[in-house]
Design an enzyme around this catalytic site. Sequence first.
Site, PDB file in Angstrom:
ATOM      1  N   HIS A  55      45.526  41.973  43.738  1.00 43.43           N
ATOM      2  CA  HIS A  55      45.098  44.042  44.401  1.00 43.43           C
ATOM      3  C   HIS A  55      45.932  44.748  43.966  1.00 43.43           C
ATOM      4  CE1 HIS A  55      43.337  42.140  48.459  1.00 43.43           C
ATOM      5  NE2 HIS A  55      42.675  41.862  47.069  1.00 43.43           N
ATOM      6  N   GLU A  57      47.961  47.539  45.267  1.00 45.64           N
ATOM      7  CA  GLU A  57      49.313  48.273  45.480  1.00 45.64           C
ATOM      8  C   GLU A  57      49.978  46.560  44.555  1.00 45.64           C
ATOM      9  OE1 GLU A  57      46.274  47.311  47.005  1.00 45.64           O
ATOM     10  OE2 GLU A  57      46.843  48.417  48.877  1.00 45.64           O
ATOM     11  N   CYS A  80      45.289  45.964  52.346  1.00 45.46           N
ATOM     12  CA  CYS A  80      44.902  44.899  53.300  1.00 45.46           C
ATOM     13  C   CYS A  80      46.139  44.435  54.407  1.00 45.46           C
ATOM     14  CB  CYS A  80      44.261  44.283  52.657  1.00 45.46           C
ATOM     15  SG  CYS A  80      45.116  43.256  51.589  1.00 45.46           S
ATOM     16  N   ALA A 161      25.769  37.877  24.529  1.00 45.70           N
ATOM     17  CA  ALA A 161      26.156  38.550  23.321  1.00 45.70           C
ATOM     18  C   ALA A 161      24.648  38.544  22.683  1.00 45.70           C
ATOM     19  CB  ALA A 161      27.057  37.602  22.630  1.00 45.70           C
ATOM     20  N   THR A 203      20.010  26.661  27.922  1.00 49.77           N
ATOM     21  CA  THR A 203      21.434  26.818  26.981  1.00 49.77           C
ATOM     22  C   THR A 203      22.143  25.652  27.194  1.00 49.77           C
ATOM     23  OG1 THR A 203      20.704  29.106  28.645  1.00 49.77           O
ATOM     24  CG2 THR A 203      23.072  28.421  27.896  1.00 49.77           C
ATOM     25  N   ASP A 207      23.278  24.732  23.550  1.00 50.01           N
ATOM     26  CA  ASP A 207      24.675  25.113  23.751  1.00 50.01           C
ATOM     27  C   ASP A 207      25.092  24.035  23.651  1.00 50.01           C
ATOM     28  OD1 ASP A 207      23.884  27.277  22.173  1.00 50.01           O
ATOM     29  OD2 ASP A 207      24.822  28.625  24.380  1.00 50.01           O
ATOM     30  N   ARG A 214      38.896  29.057  29.005  1.00 49.61           N
ATOM     31  CA  ARG A 214      39.628  28.430  28.429  1.00 49.61           C
ATOM     32  C   ARG A 214      40.603  29.204  27.576  1.00 49.61           C
ATOM     33  NH1 ARG A 214      35.350  26.227  27.703  1.00 49.61           N
ATOM     34  NH2 ARG A 214      34.967  26.358  25.566  1.00 49.61           N
ATOM     35  N   GLY A 307      20.271  31.388  29.979  1.00 51.37           N
ATOM     36  CA  GLY A 307      19.394  32.441  28.921  1.00 51.37           C
ATOM     37  C   GLY A 307      18.761  33.077  29.147  1.00 51.37           C
TER      38      GLY A 307
HETATM   39  C1  AOF Z   1      43.549  46.042  49.222  1.00 50.03           C
HETATM   40  N1  AOF Z   1      43.822  46.095  47.715  1.00 50.03           N
HETATM   41  O1  AOF Z   1      43.619  46.612  45.613  1.00 50.03           O
HETATM   42  C2  AOF Z   1      41.252  45.191  47.238  1.00 50.03           C
HETATM   43  C3  AOF Z   1      41.850  45.717  49.038  1.00 50.03           C
HETATM   44  O2  AOF Z   1      39.899  37.964  48.741  1.00 50.03           O
HETATM   45  P1  AOF Z   1      41.075  39.444  48.262  1.00 50.03           P
HETATM   46  O3  AOF Z   1      42.383  38.900  48.779  1.00 50.03           O
HETATM   47  O4  AOF Z   1      40.716  39.962  47.347  1.00 50.03           O
HETATM   48  O5  AOF Z   1      40.554  40.221  49.636  1.00 50.03           O
HETATM   49  C4  AOF Z   1      39.333  41.076  49.327  1.00 50.03           C
HETATM   50  C5  AOF Z   1      39.290  42.247  50.198  1.00 50.03           C
HETATM   51  O6  AOF Z   1      40.504  43.041  50.460  1.00 50.03           O
HETATM   52  C6  AOF Z   1      38.076  42.972  50.285  1.00 50.03           C
HETATM   53  O7  AOF Z   1      36.827  42.727  50.956  1.00 50.03           O
HETATM   54  C7  AOF Z   1      38.833  44.210  50.876  1.00 50.03           C
HETATM   55  O8  AOF Z   1      38.466  44.226  52.300  1.00 50.03           O
HETATM   56  C8  AOF Z   1      40.115  44.558  50.148  1.00 50.03           C
HETATM   57  N2  AOF Z   1      40.273  45.145  49.153  1.00 50.03           N
HETATM   58  N3  AOF Z   1      42.607  45.733  49.761  1.00 50.03           N
HETATM   59  O9  AOF Z   1      44.906  46.848  50.166  1.00 50.03           O
HETATM   60  C9  AOF Z   1      42.821  46.214  46.610  1.00 50.03           C
HETATM   61  N4  AOF Z   1      40.880  45.265  46.218  1.00 50.03           N
HETATM   62 ZN    ZN Z   2      45.486  44.535  49.830  1.00 50.89          ZN
END
Ligand code: AOF
Ligand code: ZN
Length: 376
Positions: A55, A57, A80, A161, A203, A207, A214, A307
């Site tokens: 995330h 933070e 969160c 692409a 595809t 392919d 990777r 595809g």
């Molecule tokens: C934040 N900072 O940058 C984001 C948040 O599955 P996860 O762990 O990625 O959690 C996804 C949930 O977290 C998303 O549904 C939303 O509620 C929150 N997103 N929260 O503090 C972030 N992307």
């Molecule tokens: Zn978060």
Amino acid sequence: MPLTDHDAQRLRRAIALARKGRFLVEPNPTVGCVIERDDAGIVGESWHGGYGGPHAEVAALEMAGKAARGATAYVSLAPCGTHGKTPPCTDALLEAGIERVVYATDDPNPLEQSTGVQRLIAAGIEVVGADGELRDEGERLLERFRATLSSDRPWVALKWAMSLDGRIAPRRGTGGAISGLRARRVVHDWRAHCDAVAVGIETVLADDPQLTCRLEGGLPDGREQPLRIVFDAQVRTPVDSRLVAGVDEVSVLIFCGPDADTFRRRALEERGCVVHEIPMRDGLLDLAAALHFLHDDGVRRLLVEGGARLHGSFLRAGLADQVSAFVTPTLLGGTDAVPAVEGTAVASMEEALGLEEVQWRGLGEDVLMQGYVRGG
Ligand code: AOF
Ligand code: ZN
């Protein structure tokens, strides 16, 4: 304490950073974060840059390191407090010694319910939420996120692409890489940041793809290989394909139609593939049914890598959310080369499907152009 002008400026910066995550994080929200200390200025800033990845933070704290102690964190979204694919940001903020948190808007995720903010306050952190214009700006970042919260299907990103003349292969049944190395590396990173990758049977036959991530440094921390999916009404996926050969390491799910050959189906199942039958609609696999099944199975971000027919079907059904197209300066020429999107063309320019918030950038000789599908 209300926001100061300085706070507002930093929050705007966090909101601008959030936008860098567009096309990479959905259905997660785009989020940006700036970490600043009174005595040292900005010591860290970053954004949520990949679905399932760190995330905003956490990424900004990593950049700040020890300098985060005693700092203010400016975040476009309330941090969160619950564990999703990654641990809660509130824990990371507290551990890093952040003393003040300023955020633009609350998280509409019903699992959240301000748990993060409450935990920060309980820990003695000063927490300030914006109001007015800044909150509105933060809210605008969440428009698509809000829509996906009530959706019963995964976010669908189409990727292809193509040559400068809009073709993805010289002839039906032929394959080979069109884009350059840098573009291909980007795609491997995308595969690491989704739950599943899908292709159509044509595809697979042309392919013989592996559809795994990777990357040179291996999978990013905490990420797994995506589930590999084939839309294959008649179960024509060869048992000696590379997909099937690697099924013990990375799962393969094949969507077939009701009149798929039982013998071939059983042979694939015996090799370890999961074959799931879905209804047909207008002679093609019912994509909406497939997406519901995937959503029930926990798939939230699906990357569709061709595809042409599968792209056409997703777009026509209104089930594609974003298009990410690499354009390469080669010309395949001729009407028999395979176009990026098959199906019947629109009758006039007025009916053409437009993309929103379009973004483009160069990757070596290639150009990556992305946009959200209007009404997708
Ligand atoms: C934040 N900072 O940058 C984001 C948040 O599955 P996860 O762990 O990625 O959690 C996804 C949930 O977290 C998303 O549904 C939303 O509620 C929150 N997103 N929260 O503090 C972030 N992307
Ligand atoms: Zn978060």
